[in-house]
Design an enzyme around this catalytic site. Structure first.
Site, PDB file in Angstrom:
ATOM      1  N   SER A 193      19.404  74.976 111.680  1.00 12.04           N
ATOM      2  CA  SER A 193      18.988  75.940 112.943  1.00 12.04           C
ATOM      3  C   SER A 193      19.878  75.522 114.160  1.00 12.04           C
ATOM      4  O   SER A 193      20.459  76.322 114.912  1.00 12.04           O
ATOM      5  CB  SER A 193      17.356  76.048 113.246  1.00 12.04           C
ATOM      6  OG  SER A 193      16.970  76.713 112.144  1.00 12.04           O
TER       7      SER A 193
ATOM      8  N   ASN B 132      15.791  80.613 104.641  1.00 17.21           N
ATOM      9  CA  ASN B 132      14.881  79.476 104.672  1.00 17.21           C
ATOM     10  C   ASN B 132      15.294  78.540 105.852  1.00 17.21           C
ATOM     11  O   ASN B 132      14.565  77.863 106.040  1.00 17.21           O
ATOM     12  CB  ASN B 132      14.919  78.708 103.308  1.00 17.21           C
ATOM     13  CG  ASN B 132      14.693  79.441 102.275  1.00 17.21           C
ATOM     14  OD1 ASN B 132      13.288  79.977 102.254  1.00 17.21           O
ATOM     15  ND2 ASN B 132      15.243  79.757 101.272  1.00 17.21           N
ATOM     16  N   TYR B 133      16.416  78.587 106.226  1.00 15.23           N
ATOM     17  CA  TYR B 133      16.564  77.416 107.088  1.00 15.23           C
ATOM     18  C   TYR B 133      17.192  77.838 108.698  1.00 15.23           C
ATOM     19  O   TYR B 133      16.862  76.973 109.588  1.00 15.23           O
ATOM     20  CB  TYR B 133      17.831  76.684 106.613  1.00 15.23           C
ATOM     21  CG  TYR B 133      17.416  75.758 105.613  1.00 15.23           C
ATOM     22  CD1 TYR B 133      16.830  74.445 105.833  1.00 15.23           C
ATOM     23  CD2 TYR B 133      17.850  76.079 103.992  1.00 15.23           C
ATOM     24  CE1 TYR B 133      16.697  73.741 104.637  1.00 15.23           C
ATOM     25  CE2 TYR B 133      17.381  75.338 103.240  1.00 15.23           C
ATOM     26  CZ  TYR B 133      16.821  74.106 103.300  1.00 15.23           C
ATOM     27  OH  TYR B 133      16.328  73.196 102.205  1.00 15.23           O
ATOM     28  N   ILE B 134      17.445  78.883 108.840  1.00 18.30           N
ATOM     29  CA  ILE B 134      17.883  79.621 110.308  1.00 18.30           C
ATOM     30  C   ILE B 134      17.008  80.153 110.735  1.00 18.30           C
ATOM     31  O   ILE B 134      16.418  81.157 110.161  1.00 18.30           O
ATOM     32  CB  ILE B 134      19.453  80.419 109.883  1.00 18.30           C
ATOM     33  CG1 ILE B 134      20.457  79.538 109.301  1.00 18.30           C
ATOM     34  CG2 ILE B 134      19.688  80.712 111.470  1.00 18.30           C
ATOM     35  CD1 ILE B 134      21.803  80.517 108.975  1.00 18.30           C
TER      36      ILE B 134
END
Length: 904
Positions: free
Chosen positions: A656, A861-863
């Site tokens: 992120s 899932n990550y950003i």
DNA sequence: AACCATACTTAGGAGATAAATC
DNA sequence: GATTTATCTCCTAAGTATGGTT
């Protein structure tokens, strides 16, 4: 045994533990030089074996894989060689160190205690006494070492105390949880800031009871207003009245009322997940339908019939003959056949047409093709169904499943994720999974546990069956659960990604990552310092955190023998890291899903040195690099910095954070398309950071070739256009210089010929096709077809083209085309074509760079989705360009909760 | 600490669907 | 409009992480 002793002495310090895991100055120094003269003396590396007094111990329990449960791995991973380390080391290895490979180790596991004495890991399993003994005997063999150690013990004892003190201090810190929380408001707000006691004050049980009688099935479809409207009453606890009203309005509108949980500041402590939960259970897969009589397995040339259970198994295999990547895998076949024969044995094998029993013994003699063809035909038939029918079928299925699609979660209607019980099939484990191909059995109701509110009506199991158990676990978010037969893995039925509960935990995840921002400096500072720690444990831990932080490695839990051999940070093995002085580290290993992680990176000099130490002999292929470190120890340490901090948070944080940085650096210029491209480029960078890959599409090569050909075709056109200039104005040749008119070298005569032919041929095909189509239309309209002569006439165009090219080839000239061609016009044409070429090239590079990068995983899932929302708002690009419908639903909370100023 | 049970997130591929291209 | 290609959705495997037990 004698050999190994250099490790053992340490053990002895069982009371004061710490000694052996120290790294001496000498060792550090030695590591600076190329190869330590006599490696095995270094105490630092020798691993402490004995049981220790529990206090001091951050000691790993697990040392290398020779130890008890550790999986012995043959380190085939990637088939790499890693010659520098191993080979050179081999030569100077002390005898002692004839270390078996991990595989060997495993083989002898049981009787190998003494044998393994040089394998430190093993030692840990020894009872104290024996460890000591070993230690003693070893003394004589390794005096040097022992001495060193002994001296050190004293020093270390002191140091240990100190360390302990520090540690306990650190530990104390986290305990002050509440305090920390208070100053970190945005951290996990949901979880913690509880308004503890007031939840669900005297809900309306009555309502629920009545609700529970209404089969949910009907509710979702019909009116949701009622139940929905009831809910806010309990959650509202006085505040948020406005919203309640809104909600009700909406409900009245027959719209789903919206619960803006992200604006609800009073939430539970995160352990209790629900107060009331209603649902209708799960959908079971259809029963097996036996094959028509005409469709049989062929064994050794004879069509045979099977008992239904065996036939079903055969059908699993037969149904996937088209998926080569499974059926060409020997393990897959072996596992399948083993399970298949077990069923055959149970059901009496097969019978030929005369009813004579045919025993199926050899996989090679089984021909599943008729089965495959049968299913293939079914698939085709289904596909060929008229659109309307397909739709009807789909609608029918939907109605049948409607009641399972939603549940009532604290009075709110929520979508269930995977309400379908996984159908039986062949297990498709990834990579070199030892169990791939085994038969995954049909799940019976008797295996399924239901989780549901006390007051809700328990869904009825299929007739004649019962559930394994019915629970009322308010701390669980699952509705149903069962255990699968192959790995004993638990399967859960949970809510869909767009549900409140999933949204909330997603939100928490990102808030946690943001919280890490506040601690990251200190953490980095600390691990940089600890990279030089004299304590092996600390040094390994610091190094691991460094890798996790810098290269986004996963934590790397231990894995079992019966799983694919993959690793993450803590489970990295000797052979997965290659050191190239002065400070390049080459990672090469299989990570999650057996996806290869390959990277050559420059690291901090101290990290390089440390890795060298961690790889020092007697370690060799198959041994853990971080033999003193476990994921739990690592996470425990991380938690001391910040509650809830674990290794995986670093991935979220770094992903992120990277995205935020990249998006910030973008300029808000260009078309929407360009902005989307810029966003995707940033996305790609994150995906690369996280090593999110996909397999290159089979069609990729061909598609690239095609693009290349197209580009070349355009380049050829550029040349031709230039030649036209000469045709228009012969003087231009001098003006622009002969070079300008030369055909690019790679477009040689042969290529030109080929290209021309292809072009002509393409034209023919097009004309022919068009002709046929026109004819069809004529027929359909009740008119008569055109004669073949018409086609011939039409094809003359192609002939003309061929002739033109022929002439050009002969004369070396190109006649100008178009009306009133001028040099200027032609120049303009060239510019246009060149522009197209440029565009295509960019497209191609994009495609090439993208071929094995999967953007989705990081986006999902990550950003932090709020970054995307901010970007969308700031740059005025519709959010639809970034989030598909499902993603918009999943990230509803993000879309509705931020404005342009929000920052990660 | 090892081990197991549990529960939840993250992951790539298959197949379905939509969009682009011929 | 049919076919090809890109994108999306579904599926379920494979991770991470925690807590309890021995």
């Amino acid at each position: 045994m004698s050999s190994s002793d250099d490790d053992t002495p340490l053990v002895r310090g069982k009371t004061q533990v710490v000694s052996n895991d120290r790294i001496s100055k000498a060792e550090d120094k030695a590591m600076d030089k190329e190869v330590p003269s006599n490696g095995h003396v270094e105490p630092g590396i020798s691993i402490r074996m004995g049981p220790v007094d529990d206090m001091d111990v951050d000691e790993p329990a697990t040392n290398g894989n020779a130890g008890g449960k550790r999986k012995a791995r043959s380190s085939i991973t990637n088939g790499k060689t890693y010659k520098d380390q191993s080979s050179s080391e081999d030569d100077d290895k002390p005898l002692s160190k004839r270390r078996r490979t991990s595989q060997q180790a495993k083989a002898v596991k049981d009787d190998s205690d003494s044998d393994l004495s040089d394998v430190p890991l093993k030692a840990r399993n020894l009872p104290k006494a024996s460890a000591e003994q070993i230690g003693e005997s070893s003394d004589s063999d390794t005096p040097l070492n022992t001495k060193l150690v002994k001296k050190k013990e004293e020093i270390e004892k002191a140091a240990a105390k100190e360390a302990k003190a520090i540690r306990s201090k650190e530990k104390a810190a986290p305990k002050r949880k509440p305090k920390i929380e208070s100053d970190s408001d945005d951290d996990i707000p949901l979880a913690k800031k509880k308004a503890p006691v007031k939840k669900a004050p005297a809900k309306k049980p009555k309502k629920e009871e009545s609700d529970s009688d209404v089969p949910l099935a009907k509710k979702p479809i019909a009116k949701k207003g009622k139940a929905a409207a009831a809910a806010p009453a309990k959650k509202g606890k006085g505040k948020l009245k406005k919203e309640e009203e809104e909600d009700q309005d909406r409900a009245a509108d027959d719209e789903e009322e919206e619960y803006r949980w992200w604006e609800d500041t009073a939430k539970g402590d995160g352990t209790k997940k629900w107060d009331a939960l209603e649902h209708n259970g799960v959908v079971f897969p259809p029963e097996y339908v036996t094959l028509p009589k005409s469709v049989k397995l062929i064994y050794d040339g004879t069509p045979v019939s099977l008992q239904p259970e065996a036939e079903e198994a055969a059908s699993f295999y037969g149904g996937m003959l088209n998926s080569t990547h499974n059926i060409e895998n020997p393990t897959f076949n072996k596992n399948f056949f083993e399970d298949f024969t077990a069923i055959l044995d149970k059901t009496g094998h097969s019978k030929d047409k005369d009813g004579k029993t045919v025993k199926i013994k050899k996989f090679e003699k089984c021909d599943f093709k008729p089965i495959f063809e049968h299913y293939e035909a079914e698939r085709t038939a289904k596909k060929a169904l008229p659109a309307a029918e397909k739709k009807a079928l789909k609608a029918e299925k939907e109605t049948a499943e409607a009641q399972y699609m939603y549940c009532m979660w604290d009075g709110r209607k929520q979508k269930v994720g995977n309400f379908r019980v996984e159908p039986p099939s062949l297990f498709r484990g990834r990579g070199e999974h030892p169990k791939t191909g085994r038969i995954k059995k049909r799940v019976l109701p008797e295996q399924i546990t239901i989780n549901i509110g006390e007051k809700a009506k328990v869904p009825a199991p299929p007739a004649g069956h019962r559930w394994k158990e019915v629970k009322h676990d308010h701390e669980g978010t699952w509705l149903a659960m069962w255990q699968e037969n192959i790995n004993g893995a638990y399967k859960y039925v949970m809510l869909a990604a767009n549900s409140d509960i999933k949204g909330q935990s997603d939100f928490k995840k990102f808030e946690k990552a943001r919280e890490l921002k506040k601690h990251i400096d200190r953490i980095r500072q600390d691990y940089r310092r600890e990279l030089k720690s004299e304590k092996m444990v600390d040094r390994q831990r610091a190094t691991a955190i460094y890798l996790i932080d810098q290269f986004a490695l996963r934590a790397g839990n231990e894995k079992g023998e019966d799983e694919a051999d993959t690793v993450g940070c803590c489970s990295l093995k000797f052979q997965h890291i290659t050191l190239r002085p002065p400070e390049t580290v080459i990672f090469d290993f299989l990570g999650k899903d057996s996806i290869r992680f390959y990277d050559e990176v420059k690291v901090d000099a101290q990290v390089f040195k440390n890795l060298k130490i961690f790889k020092k002999e007697p370690k060799t292929v198959g041994d853990d690099i971080f033999d003193r470190l476990t994921t739990s120890a690592l996470n425990k340490h991380l938690t001391s910095y910040m509650p809830g901090l674990t290794a995986k948070v670093f991935r979220t944080y770094n992903a992120s954070y990277t995205m935020a940085r990249l998006l910030k650096s973008l300029k808000a210029t260009g078309t929407i398309q360009e902005k989307v491209k810029a966003y995707n480029d940033a996305n790609r960078e994150v995906a690369i950071l996280c090593n999110h890959k996909r397999t290159v599409a089979a069609s990729h090569g061909a598609s690239i070739d095609k693009m290349n050909e197209k580009i070349n075709g355009l380049r050829y056109q550029v040349w031709r256009t230039k030649m036209m200039m000469i045709d228009v104005d012969p003087k231009i040749k001098k003006k622009k210089g002969a070079e300008y008119f030369e055909r690019p070298e790679d477009l040689d005569n042969e290529w030109v010929k080929h290209h021309q032919d292809a072009e002509v041929e393409e034209m023919r095909q097009k004309i022919t096709k068009k002709f046929e189509k026109d004819n069809e239309k004529l027929v359909a309209d009740g008119e008569k077809e055109m004669k073949p002569k018409e086609l011939t006439e039409r094809l003359e165009k192609a002939d003309e083209l061929a002739a033109k090219y022929k002439k050009e080839n002969k004369t070396g000239k190109v006649e100008a085309e178009g009306k009133g061609p001028t040099v200027e016009k032609l120049d303009g044409n060239i510019d246009k074509i060149n522009q197209r070429i440029e565009n295509m090239k960019i497209q191609m590079e994009d495609k090439e760079g993208n071929k094995e990068v999967a953007l989705g995983t990081s986006k999902i899932n990550y950003i932090d989705p709020r970054l995307t929302v901010v970007f969308s708002k700031k740059f005025d690009v519709p959010i639809e360009k970034f989030f598909s419908k499902t993603l918009r639903e999943k990230f509803d909370w993000a879309i509705k909760s931020v404005d342009e100023d929000w920052d990660f």
